[in-house]
Write a protein that holds these residues in place. Sequence first.
Motif, PDB file in Angstrom:
ATOM      1  N   VAL A   1       7.415 -25.927 -45.509  1.00 14.87           N
ATOM      2  CA  VAL A   1       7.182 -25.134 -44.300  1.00 14.87           C
ATOM      3  C   VAL A   1       6.973 -23.663 -44.637  1.00 14.87           C
ATOM      4  O   VAL A   1       6.026 -23.008 -44.168  1.00 14.87           O
ATOM      5  CB  VAL A   1       8.353 -25.324 -43.319  1.00 14.87           C
ATOM      6  CG1 VAL A   1       8.252 -24.331 -42.165  1.00 14.87           C
ATOM      7  CG2 VAL A   1       8.358 -26.742 -42.783  1.00 14.87           C
ATOM      8  N   HIS A   2       7.849 -23.107 -45.460  1.00 12.39           N
ATOM      9  CA  HIS A   2       7.740 -21.677 -45.768  1.00 12.39           C
ATOM     10  C   HIS A   2       6.557 -21.386 -46.684  1.00 12.39           C
ATOM     11  O   HIS A   2       5.920 -20.322 -46.569  1.00 12.39           O
ATOM     12  CB  HIS A   2       9.039 -21.176 -46.386  1.00 12.39           C
ATOM     13  CG  HIS A   2      10.143 -21.047 -45.386  1.00 12.39           C
ATOM     14  ND1 HIS A   2      10.914 -22.112 -44.993  1.00 12.39           N
ATOM     15  CD2 HIS A   2      10.585 -19.963 -44.677  1.00 12.39           C
ATOM     16  CE1 HIS A   2      11.802 -21.700 -44.098  1.00 12.39           C
ATOM     17  NE2 HIS A   2      11.629 -20.404 -43.886  1.00 12.39           N
ATOM     18  N   ALA A   3       6.253 -22.311 -47.589  1.00 13.08           N
ATOM     19  CA  ALA A   3       5.054 -22.104 -48.406  1.00 13.08           C
ATOM     20  C   ALA A   3       3.808 -22.153 -47.538  1.00 13.08           C
ATOM     21  O   ALA A   3       2.855 -21.374 -47.735  1.00 13.08           O
ATOM     22  CB  ALA A   3       4.988 -23.153 -49.512  1.00 13.08           C
ATOM     23  N   GLY A   4       3.804 -23.058 -46.545  1.00 11.73           N
ATOM     24  CA  GLY A   4       2.665 -23.107 -45.627  1.00 11.73           C
ATOM     25  C   GLY A   4       2.548 -21.850 -44.796  1.00 11.73           C
ATOM     26  O   GLY A   4       1.438 -21.362 -44.515  1.00 11.73           O
TER      27      GLY A   4
ATOM     28  N   ARG B   1      11.769 -12.785 -46.914  1.00 20.08           N
ATOM     29  CA  ARG B   1      12.700 -13.775 -46.369  1.00 20.08           C
ATOM     30  C   ARG B   1      12.252 -15.199 -46.697  1.00 20.08           C
ATOM     31  O   ARG B   1      13.055 -16.028 -47.116  1.00 20.08           O
ATOM     32  CB  ARG B   1      12.792 -13.589 -44.863  1.00 20.08           C
ATOM     33  CG  ARG B   1      13.689 -14.600 -44.171  1.00 20.08           C
ATOM     34  CD  ARG B   1      13.652 -14.378 -42.670  1.00 20.08           C
ATOM     35  NE  ARG B   1      14.391 -15.402 -41.968  1.00 20.08           N
ATOM     36  CZ  ARG B   1      14.434 -15.516 -40.641  1.00 20.08           C
ATOM     37  NH1 ARG B   1      13.755 -14.652 -39.887  1.00 20.08           N
ATOM     38  NH2 ARG B   1      15.130 -16.482 -40.078  1.00 20.08           N
ATOM     39  N   ALA B   2      10.941 -15.475 -46.517  1.00 25.93           N
ATOM     40  CA  ALA B   2      10.435 -16.818 -46.838  1.00 25.93           C
ATOM     41  C   ALA B   2      10.565 -17.115 -48.326  1.00 25.93           C
ATOM     42  O   ALA B   2      10.925 -18.232 -48.725  1.00 25.93           O
ATOM     43  CB  ALA B   2       8.969 -16.933 -46.402  1.00 25.93           C
ATOM     44  N   ALA B   3      10.292 -16.112 -49.145  1.00 28.69           N
ATOM     45  CA  ALA B   3      10.433 -16.315 -50.585  1.00 28.69           C
ATOM     46  C   ALA B   3      11.886 -16.591 -50.956  1.00 28.69           C
ATOM     47  O   ALA B   3      12.186 -17.426 -51.835  1.00 28.69           O
ATOM     48  CB  ALA B   3       9.908 -15.105 -51.343  1.00 28.69           C
TER      49      ALA B   3
ATOM     50  N   ALA C   1      16.500 -20.673 -41.875  1.00 34.57           N
ATOM     51  CA  ALA C   1      15.111 -21.027 -42.180  1.00 34.57           C
ATOM     52  C   ALA C   1      14.183 -20.792 -40.997  1.00 34.57           C
ATOM     53  O   ALA C   1      12.981 -21.035 -41.110  1.00 34.57           O
ATOM     54  CB  ALA C   1      15.025 -22.491 -42.605  1.00 34.57           C
ATOM     55  N   GLY C   2      14.723 -20.356 -39.869  1.00 33.87           N
ATOM     56  CA  GLY C   2      13.887 -20.027 -38.727  1.00 33.87           C
ATOM     57  C   GLY C   2      13.907 -21.036 -37.604  1.00 33.87           C
ATOM     58  O   GLY C   2      13.163 -20.877 -36.629  1.00 33.87           O
ATOM     59  N   THR C   3      14.721 -22.081 -37.688  1.00 34.45           N
ATOM     60  CA  THR C   3      14.803 -23.088 -36.632  1.00 34.45           C
ATOM     61  C   THR C   3      15.948 -22.745 -35.689  1.00 34.45           C
ATOM     62  O   THR C   3      17.070 -22.454 -36.134  1.00 34.45           O
ATOM     63  CB  THR C   3      15.025 -24.487 -37.234  1.00 34.45           C
ATOM     64  OG1 THR C   3      13.967 -24.774 -38.153  1.00 34.45           O
ATOM     65  CG2 THR C   3      15.036 -25.542 -36.141  1.00 34.45           C
ATOM     66  N   GLU C   4      15.656 -22.784 -34.397  1.00 33.91           N
ATOM     67  CA  GLU C   4      16.691 -22.545 -33.393  1.00 33.91           C
ATOM     68  C   GLU C   4      17.483 -23.836 -33.197  1.00 33.91           C
ATOM     69  O   GLU C   4      16.952 -24.828 -32.691  1.00 33.91           O
ATOM     70  CB  GLU C   4      16.058 -22.112 -32.078  1.00 33.91           C
ATOM     71  CG  GLU C   4      17.083 -21.815 -30.993  1.00 33.91           C
ATOM     72  CD  GLU C   4      16.443 -21.430 -29.676  1.00 33.91           C
ATOM     73  OE1 GLU C   4      17.144 -21.382 -28.655  1.00 33.91           O
ATOM     74  OE2 GLU C   4      15.209 -21.199 -29.683  1.00 33.91           O
ATOM     75  N   VAL C   5      18.741 -23.826 -33.608  1.00 34.17           N
ATOM     76  CA  VAL C   5      19.578 -25.019 -33.571  1.00 34.17           C
ATOM     77  C   VAL C   5      20.803 -24.725 -32.727  1.00 34.17           C
ATOM     78  O   VAL C   5      21.477 -23.691 -32.916  1.00 34.17           O
ATOM     79  CB  VAL C   5      20.009 -25.467 -34.986  1.00 34.17           C
ATOM     80  CG1 VAL C   5      20.816 -26.758 -34.908  1.00 34.17           C
ATOM     81  CG2 VAL C   5      18.799 -25.641 -35.884  1.00 34.17           C
TER      82      VAL C   5
END
Length: 403
Positions: free
Chosen positions: A220-223, A238-240, A290-294
């Motif tokens: 996901v983050h590489a994409g 942050r993604a790295a 990772a950026g997902t709202e949980v």
Amino acid sequence: MTRTDRQRWLLPSHLAGPGGPGAARPRRTVRDWVVDTTVFLLAAFFGLLAADTSARYNGDLVNVLDQIGGALACCALWLRRRWPTGLAAVLAVAGALVPAAAGAMLAALFSVAVRRPFRDIAWILALALAGAVATVFVRPDPETGAALGIVLGVSLTLMVTAWGMLVRARRQLVEALRERADRAEAEAELRAAQAQRLAREAIAREMHDVLAHRLTLLSVHAGALEFRPDAPPEQIARAAGVIRDSAHDALQDLREIIGVLRAPGEDGGGDRPQPTLATLGALVDESREAGTEVVLDTTVDDPGSVPAATGRTVYRIAQEGLTNARKHAPGAPVTVVLRGRPGEGLTVEVRNPAPDGPVPHVPGSGQGLIGLSERAALAGGRLDHGPAPGGGFALVAWLPWPS
């Protein structure tokens, strides 16, 4: 010794070959030559004794005929592997008329008793007993008398037959034990192969459950980096960082599984502890980073009271649900609901609505859900998954929680 070779101990030579009746007769082995020669010499020895005894009260012509008949009977023993039944019947009649053929008759009777069941040789035995009685009157021996001659002849005939039947029974027992041992060995190999297959399947499920979550983060983050090369440096950093941490954790998990393979007898098989229900919060936090709202909604106040195996299964179910939501519904909020109490069971739900925008193509085989269903069934529970009534996707599982 092959199975065909072992069968030759119990069957006549013309029936013991691979082709069965009508097949070419197998050649005699060295052992066969030794046995046949020994039988021939013993029959000839007893024939000479009988001929010498008969010469005391018979004429020269009768003695010559006895010796010729005994020699022919002994030579006929070389055919006992091809025609055991017929040869025994002929020699049973000849033994009543020619005392020198008595040794060959006993050898043929022994051979047929070794190769045939009693129901097939009963008539030959009766014929041999009748011959043993008849020879006392046809060729009487003045020195022994009729009564003693009948007792000796009948006893010797019965003893030889019983000996042959005993040898046959022992060979059948050895063959049965050998076949049982071969079958047990084959079954043990089959069980070992099945155990290896089950172990491979378990390892494959564990690798999928452990690594799919990490690798999905990488994908996901590489994409995101690929499609947003102009993103702010903070987002790229942050993604790295997430990619680096996920790769590091994936390698750690892979080392743990490889450690289990290298030391299958050890519990745990690695330095890192196995996940439990107490680590579910860390999994949710990792997904949030990772950026997902949980949203985690739980009524289990003491995760440590849940059995370790049940807690680990709940963790894997939540992990797979979060991974699938990140794959197929990026950006959509995910709700993890945990309910239960001892004696009633434990229910875990992972739900997410349908994504607003287009869904990027992320490869998946569905093996994770299959593995989770098997894992839940092994734990005594059940797992359902599919589209939710209001849209999106729902993963619901129930697991037993003993009181």
